[in-house]
Design a protein around this motif. Structure first.
Motif, PDB file in Angstrom:
ATOM      1  N   THR A   1      19.610 -21.736  12.785  1.00  0.00           N
ATOM      2  CA  THR A   1      18.837 -22.920  12.406  1.00  0.00           C
ATOM      3  C   THR A   1      19.082 -23.221  10.929  1.00  0.00           C
ATOM      4  O   THR A   1      19.202 -22.309  10.107  1.00  0.00           O
ATOM      5  N   VAL A   2      19.156 -24.509  10.618  1.00  0.00           N
ATOM      6  CA  VAL A   2      19.298 -24.964   9.231  1.00  0.00           C
ATOM      7  C   VAL A   2      18.211 -26.009   8.993  1.00  0.00           C
ATOM      8  O   VAL A   2      18.246 -27.096   9.583  1.00  0.00           O
ATOM      9  N   SER A   3      17.243 -25.701   8.139  1.00  0.00           N
ATOM     10  CA  SER A   3      16.106 -26.581   7.865  1.00  0.00           C
ATOM     11  C   SER A   3      16.219 -27.171   6.468  1.00  0.00           C
ATOM     12  O   SER A   3      16.564 -26.454   5.515  1.00  0.00           O
ATOM     13  N   ASN A   4      15.904 -28.456   6.340  1.00  0.00           N
ATOM     14  CA  ASN A   4      15.961 -29.143   5.049  1.00  0.00           C
ATOM     15  C   ASN A   4      14.723 -30.018   4.882  1.00  0.00           C
ATOM     16  O   ASN A   4      14.301 -30.693   5.819  1.00  0.00           O
ATOM     17  N   LEU A   5      14.177 -30.014   3.670  1.00  0.00           N
ATOM     18  CA  LEU A   5      12.985 -30.798   3.361  1.00  0.00           C
ATOM     19  C   LEU A   5      13.127 -31.398   1.974  1.00  0.00           C
ATOM     20  O   LEU A   5      13.541 -30.715   1.026  1.00  0.00           O
ATOM     21  N   PHE A   6      12.776 -32.675   1.852  1.00  0.00           N
ATOM     22  CA  PHE A   6      12.753 -33.350   0.552  1.00  0.00           C
ATOM     23  C   PHE A   6      11.466 -34.158   0.456  1.00  0.00           C
ATOM     24  O   PHE A   6      11.136 -34.930   1.352  1.00  0.00           O
ATOM     25  N   THR A   7      10.717 -33.961  -0.632  1.00  0.00           N
ATOM     26  CA  THR A   7       9.494 -34.728  -0.862  1.00  0.00           C
ATOM     27  C   THR A   7       9.537 -35.321  -2.268  1.00  0.00           C
ATOM     28  O   THR A   7      10.102 -34.720  -3.192  1.00  0.00           O
ATOM     29  N   THR A   8       8.928 -36.480  -2.423  1.00  0.00           N
ATOM     30  CA  THR A   8       8.891 -37.112  -3.736  1.00  0.00           C
ATOM     31  C   THR A   8       7.610 -37.910  -3.903  1.00  0.00           C
ATOM     32  O   THR A   8       7.072 -38.465  -2.936  1.00  0.00           O
ATOM     33  N   ASN A   9       7.105 -37.931  -5.121  1.00  0.00           N
ATOM     34  CA  ASN A   9       5.985 -38.778  -5.537  1.00  0.00           C
ATOM     35  C   ASN A   9       6.382 -39.431  -6.864  1.00  0.00           C
ATOM     36  O   ASN A   9       6.724 -38.730  -7.821  1.00  0.00           O
ATOM     37  N   LYS A  10       6.319 -40.746  -6.915  1.00  0.00           N
ATOM     38  CA  LYS A  10       6.775 -41.445  -8.111  1.00  0.00           C
ATOM     39  C   LYS A  10       5.752 -42.482  -8.541  1.00  0.00           C
ATOM     40  O   LYS A  10       5.304 -43.310  -7.738  1.00  0.00           O
ATOM     41  N   LEU A  11       5.384 -42.427  -9.818  1.00  0.00           N
ATOM     42  CA  LEU A  11       4.445 -43.371 -10.409  1.00  0.00           C
ATOM     43  C   LEU A  11       5.081 -43.983 -11.647  1.00  0.00           C
ATOM     44  O   LEU A  11       5.571 -43.269 -12.527  1.00  0.00           O
ATOM     45  N   ASP A  12       5.059 -45.311 -11.728  1.00  0.00           N
ATOM     46  CA  ASP A  12       5.556 -46.037 -12.897  1.00  0.00           C
ATOM     47  C   ASP A  12       4.493 -47.060 -13.281  1.00  0.00           C
ATOM     48  O   ASP A  12       4.349 -48.105 -12.629  1.00  0.00           O
ATOM     49  N   TYR A  13       3.748 -46.745 -14.341  1.00  0.00           N
ATOM     50  CA  TYR A  13       2.629 -47.596 -14.756  1.00  0.00           C
ATOM     51  C   TYR A  13       2.871 -48.091 -16.184  1.00  0.00           C
ATOM     52  O   TYR A  13       3.272 -47.318 -17.069  1.00  0.00           O
ATOM     53  N   SER A  14       2.606 -49.361 -16.395  1.00  0.00           N
ATOM     54  CA  SER A  14       2.705 -49.918 -17.747  1.00  0.00           C
ATOM     55  C   SER A  14       1.569 -50.911 -17.966  1.00  0.00           C
ATOM     56  O   SER A  14       1.099 -51.570 -17.031  1.00  0.00           O
ATOM     57  N   PHE A  15       1.145 -51.002 -19.231  1.00  0.00           N
ATOM     58  CA  PHE A  15       0.024 -51.881 -19.596  1.00  0.00           C
ATOM     59  C   PHE A  15       0.338 -52.538 -20.943  1.00  0.00           C
ATOM     60  O   PHE A  15       0.878 -51.888 -21.844  1.00  0.00           O
ATOM     61  N   SER A  16      -0.023 -53.805 -21.061  1.00  0.00           N
ATOM     62  CA  SER A  16       0.154 -54.495 -22.346  1.00  0.00           C
ATOM     63  C   SER A  16      -0.996 -55.474 -22.547  1.00  0.00           C
ATOM     64  O   SER A  16      -1.434 -56.134 -21.595  1.00  0.00           O
ATOM     65  N   ASP A  17      -1.491 -55.509 -23.777  1.00  0.00           N
ATOM     66  CA  ASP A  17      -2.549 -56.444 -24.134  1.00  0.00           C
ATOM     67  C   ASP A  17      -1.967 -57.488 -25.087  1.00  0.00           C
ATOM     68  O   ASP A  17      -1.442 -57.147 -26.160  1.00  0.00           O
ATOM     69  N   MET A  18      -2.030 -58.736 -24.691  1.00  0.00           N
ATOM     70  CA  MET A  18      -1.386 -59.804 -25.463  1.00  0.00           C
ATOM     71  C   MET A  18      -2.134 -60.095 -26.757  1.00  0.00           C
ATOM     72  O   MET A  18      -1.540 -60.528 -27.749  1.00  0.00           O
ATOM     73  N   ASP A  19      -3.451 -59.863 -26.807  1.00  0.00           N
ATOM     74  CA  ASP A  19      -4.233 -60.137 -28.004  1.00  0.00           C
ATOM     75  C   ASP A  19      -3.927 -59.146 -29.116  1.00  0.00           C
ATOM     76  O   ASP A  19      -3.689 -59.503 -30.266  1.00  0.00           O
TER      77      ASP A  19
ATOM     78  N   SER B   1       2.453 -46.840 -21.385  1.00  0.00           N
ATOM     79  CA  SER B   1       3.135 -46.601 -20.105  1.00  0.00           C
ATOM     80  C   SER B   1       3.001 -45.146 -19.723  1.00  0.00           C
ATOM     81  O   SER B   1       2.879 -44.260 -20.577  1.00  0.00           O
ATOM     82  N   ASP B   2       3.009 -44.914 -18.424  1.00  0.00           N
ATOM     83  CA  ASP B   2       2.997 -43.566 -17.862  1.00  0.00           C
ATOM     84  C   ASP B   2       4.005 -43.532 -16.718  1.00  0.00           C
ATOM     85  O   ASP B   2       3.890 -44.321 -15.766  1.00  0.00           O
ATOM     86  N   ARG B   3       4.973 -42.632 -16.822  1.00  0.00           N
ATOM     87  CA  ARG B   3       5.997 -42.494 -15.789  1.00  0.00           C
ATOM     88  C   ARG B   3       6.027 -41.052 -15.326  1.00  0.00           C
ATOM     89  O   ARG B   3       6.218 -40.140 -16.128  1.00  0.00           O
ATOM     90  N   LEU B   4       5.835 -40.882 -14.022  1.00  0.00           N
ATOM     91  CA  LEU B   4       5.723 -39.540 -13.458  1.00  0.00           C
ATOM     92  C   LEU B   4       6.577 -39.449 -12.201  1.00  0.00           C
ATOM     93  O   LEU B   4       6.555 -40.343 -11.351  1.00  0.00           O
ATOM     94  N   ASN B   5       7.321 -38.361 -12.096  1.00  0.00           N
ATOM     95  CA  ASN B   5       8.157 -38.127 -10.919  1.00  0.00           C
ATOM     96  C   ASN B   5       8.025 -36.656 -10.522  1.00  0.00           C
ATOM     97  O   ASN B   5       8.274 -35.764 -11.337  1.00  0.00           O
TER      98      ASN B   5
END
Length: 850
Positions: free
Chosen positions: A401-419, A425-429
């Protein structure tokens, strides 16, 4: 030339006519047989009454003679018998109806919920509460397969079965004697208690559980007494006083360093390809090493599929699909994939999950501080997992038997205040990759071996920028683990009562982390090869004793030290209904998670994996004892376990005491507890009550004047009361959970001013949060969408978490904030920061399986 052209056209036309005549659509069978006789110079002998008015659609241009005969046999339930090279006889295929009763071979009680499958026709049924089943339209050459969790699969050739007679068929426990099932339905159908003390869960046969719209591999574990998740996450499992990083989680033999999606709201393992989950709360076998608390061993099927089968479905957070494909008789593939749908459709369930996960983080704080009409934010988030498994039956004795697993969680957050011209920004992988190759061989009826080689990789990468502080403010964190391992094991049945296991394990961890915060940088990069040998002697004398006697020896290269781990689990059996049990074990762990405060402003995932070393973190060492009894009779099940666990090697960094952030201290924990399970089943109704009384105390020489204090995970009382009911094709489940609040360290006030300000705290963990309780509900409806022999099963489910919308406080800490008055004068303010539980959350699921 003209004559030749006319002749060619005539022959071509005749050829087209002949081809057209071999294309039959809903014509009498006799017409097709006549065509076959002309095409292949054969003769069919049959009684005209046999075929009657049967009709068939068949294109003779695209099939051979044998192909045509096979198609006719399959579609019209007839059989051809070849007399010689030219002559065939045609007979009706006699279809049989089989019925019977299934009983346990040892206890004699009915086996309810067993699956009876005719693989060649794709039909099947399930035994009822009396163990009775009935299956129609079975051919004389078909074979029925009867299977149920914890039992050996029965193979019943139809040629040996007498029609119109409901015989009794006995089912025996599967595998070796040490796999004997003690309680067939421990909490619910699909959850059993095995004789070696472990709990075995089969998600595919599992009844619905309260609050779950579909199976979740790690949510099920939390229902067991002695298992807590104070943070309401699937990965934050505290098993009898141990912390989550002290649990060994395996997927097809691969060590997992990240086991969740959506920051703990969903487990990272697809339940629809999971064959079984084995949970050890104590009494762990010596083959499991390098962790000091619980074991969660997740396994997918090792059998080559006999036909294509699979399923697909979606709920309000993600969608998934899987396939089991027989490439040949001895080769099969298992493929699955899941992905969040939150970047495609916005659902109430996702919004509630997000509100819980992202509370008190920079993501929610930006939205609260700044007005939406003058700011912009982008939040891209998704999770996914993919599995691929190859199963090859190399011979009757060899399997690969040959078993393979891949999991991912990705967050890309950015914020800007025009005033204010502020950007953040927060980037997480987060990624987890694993592959495992296993070769198993049965050398004889009494001796077998297994060789396993695996690779596991965990990668965490976070980068944050925040313009609130200055233009150059940035925080980053990296945590990477690369592990290679090998496991060689032999199993030897000495006689009917003695079973002997031996093995060698090697694994090497390359662990690296990097923290960078406002000019401060901390990093570490270590490699720690570990060698281990283990042996286990199992003694099983039916209706008397069951004993697992084990020994494990580890050599940690990074510590230049060897440690021995003796382990024992024993049961004394008194009759059919009562047994005493106990265990004692010593275990060690060289890798654990430490708390880091560099990414505290982000508010998520502020832990990193680190290795023990001679000049760094100490080795964790655990001593554990348990003793209890079990009683089962007439639908009643009572299971009681008292236990004690002591763990040395704790540090203030691994436990994360906020009031002692800059103090390094080494200490220990001691957990004493009692787990109780009480269950009763009456026909289609079942109810069970799980209760735990437990105390966990920490002792650090440099903290709290060296006096013991309550551990972060101390939950004195915990209770779960669940009900389930089946009605026709419906299932219902209602459950209520209660526990006392966890300890926290109360802030007394502020000492100092401005830059010199600091928080004054009361005694460590001297106060408790309010008690936690909630009610959950689930229902499921199952139906058959297919009217032919290949069933397509549909499921429609609905669940409600936190039915009466209780606002439970999960944690409390404190922080200092600089505030400005109208004259721009600043003062320091103490604020309480709490995290709360999930609000009332509904979920829906729709699934198809075939």
């Amino acid at each position: 030339m003209k004559r030749f052209f006319i002749l060619f056209i005539l022959l071509f036309s005749l050829g087209l006519g002949a081809q057209e005549n071999t294309r039959h659509k809903n014509v009498p069978l006799s017409t097709v047989l006549t065509e076959l006789e002309a095409l292949y110079d054969v003769k069919f002998s049959y009684n005209a009454g046999t075929i009657g008015g049967r009709r068939i659609s068949l294109d003779l241009r695209t099939v051979s003679l044998q192909g045509a005969l096979s198609r006719i046999e399959k579609d019209l339930n007839v059989v051809f018998e070849q007399v010689d090279e030219r002559y065939y006889t045609l007979k009706n295929l006699e279809l049989k109806t089989i019925c019977g009763y299934l009983k346990d071979a040892t206890a004699g009680h009915p086996v309810e919920g067993a699956t009876i499958m005719n693989a060649s026709k794709g039909t099947g049924t399930v035994s009822d509460e009396f163990g009775f089943f009935r299956l129609t339209n079975n051919g004389p050459s078909d074979t029925l397969y009867i299977s149920f969790l914890g039992y050996r699969t029965l193979e019943l050739p139809m040629a040996k079965i007498r029609e119109r007679r409901c015989d009794t068929y006995t089912m025996s426990s599967e595998g070796y004697v040490l796999n004997e099932v003690v309680v067939r339905e421990y909490l619910a159908e699909g959850i059993v208690k095995t004789q070696d003390g472990s709990i075995k869960i089969n998600p595919q046969n599992l009844d619905i559980l309260s609050g779950l719209v579909e199976p979740d591999v790690l949510q099920h574990v939390q229902l067991l007494p002695g298992v807590e998740s104070p943070s309401e996450t699937v990965s934050g499992l505290y098993i009898r006083g141990g912390s989550p990083d002290q649990n060994l989680i395996l997927w097809d033999g691969i060590k997992m360093y990240n086991s969740d999606h959506f920051f703990g709201m969903i487990s990272a393992f697809n339940p629809y390809i999971t064959k079984d989950i084995r949970i050890y709360r104590s009494g762990v076998k010596p083959q499991y090493g390098d962790r000091v608390s619980g074991v969660v061993d997740i396994r997918t099927t090792n059998n080559v599929p006999s036909r294509i089968q699979g399923g697909l479905g979606a709920n309000m957070t993600h969608a998934d699909a899987y396939l089991e494909i027989p490439v040949s008789k001895d080769l099969g593939l298992l493929i699955s994939g899941r992905r969040s749908i939150t970047d495609i459709i916005n659902t109430p369930a996702f919004n509630n999950f997000s509100s819980k996960v992202f509370q008190n983080t920079s993501i929610t704080e930006n939205q609260q501080i700044f007005q939406p009409e003058f700011s912009e934010n982008r939040e891209d988030f998704y999770f996914a997992d993919v599995t691929l498994k190859l199963i090859a039956q190399l011979s009757q004795k060899d399997k690969l038997t040959v078993s393979n697993l891949f999991t991912t969680n990705k967050l890309d957050y950015s914020f800007s205040d025009m005033d204010f011209q502020i950007d953040s920004s927060d980037r997480l992988n987060i990624r987890n990759l694993g592959t495992n190759t296993t070769w198993s061989r049965d050398w004889s009826d009494k001796f077998s071996s297994r060789a396993q080689f695996y690779y596991s990789e965990y990668d965490f990468d976070y980068n944050g920028e925040n313009g609130f502080f200055d233009d150059d403010f940035s925080v980053s964190k990296e945590n990477n683990i690369k592990e290679i391992g090998a496991n060689l094991r032999t199993d030897w049945t000495l006689n009917k009562t003695v079973f002997f296991t031996n093995g060698y394990q090697f694994f090497s961890n390359q662990v690296r982390y990097l923290l960078a915060d406002r000019g401060f940088t901390e990093s570490d990069n270590q490699n720690s090869p570990t060698h281990a040998i283990y042996s286990q002697l199992n003694y099983n004398k039916s209706s008397a004793w069951y004993v697992d006697l084990g020994l494990r020896a580890n050599y940690y290269t990074a510590l230049n030290s060897a440690f021995v781990e003796p382990r024992i689990y024993a049961e004394r059996i008194f009759g059919e209904h009562f047994r005493l049990k106990g265990s004692a074990e010593i275990r060690n762990q060289a890798i654990s998670q430490i708390i880091e405060f560099a990414t505290l402003d982000f508010g998520l995932e502020n832990q990193v994996w680190a290795l023990a070393g001679e000049d760094g973190l100490p080795l964790l060492r655990s001593d554990q004892l348990s003793f209890g009894f079990q009683f089962s009779k007439n639908g009643w099940n009572v299971d009681v376990d008292a236990y004690y666990k002591n763990i040395d090697g704790f540090t203030s960094f691994t436990r994360g005491f906020e009031s002692t952030e800059n103090v390094f201290a080494e200490g220990s924990s001691a957990t004493t507890g009692v787990d109780l399970l009480l269950k009763k089943k009456i026909n289609k109704y079942a109810t069970w009550l799980g209760y735990t009384y437990s105390t966990t105390d920490f002792t650090f020489e440099n903290l709290n004047a060296g006096e013991p204090f309550k551990g972060n995970n101390n939950i004195t009382h915990s209770l779960t009361w669940s009900h389930s009911y089946k009605w026709n094709n419906f299932q219902f489940s209602l459950g209520w959970r209660y526990r006392t609040g966890i300890p926290y360290t109360r802030a007394l006030g502020i000492s100092g001013e401005n830059e010199n300000a600091s928080i004054e705290y009361a005694a460590l963990n001297a106060d408790n949060l309010s008690d936690y309780h909630r009610m959950d509900f689930s229902t499921m409806y199952e139906f058959n969408l297919s009217k032919n022999d290949s069933p397509i099963i549909g499921k429609l489910g609905f669940s409600v978490l936190n039915l009466y919308d209780r606002k439970n406080e999960l944690s409390r800490n404190y922080a200092l904030f600089e505030v400005f008055d109208d004259q721009n004068n600043s003062t320091v303010e103490l604020r309480e920061i709490s995290k709360f539980s999930l609000n009332l959350t509904t979920n829906l699921v729709f699934r198809l399986s075939f």
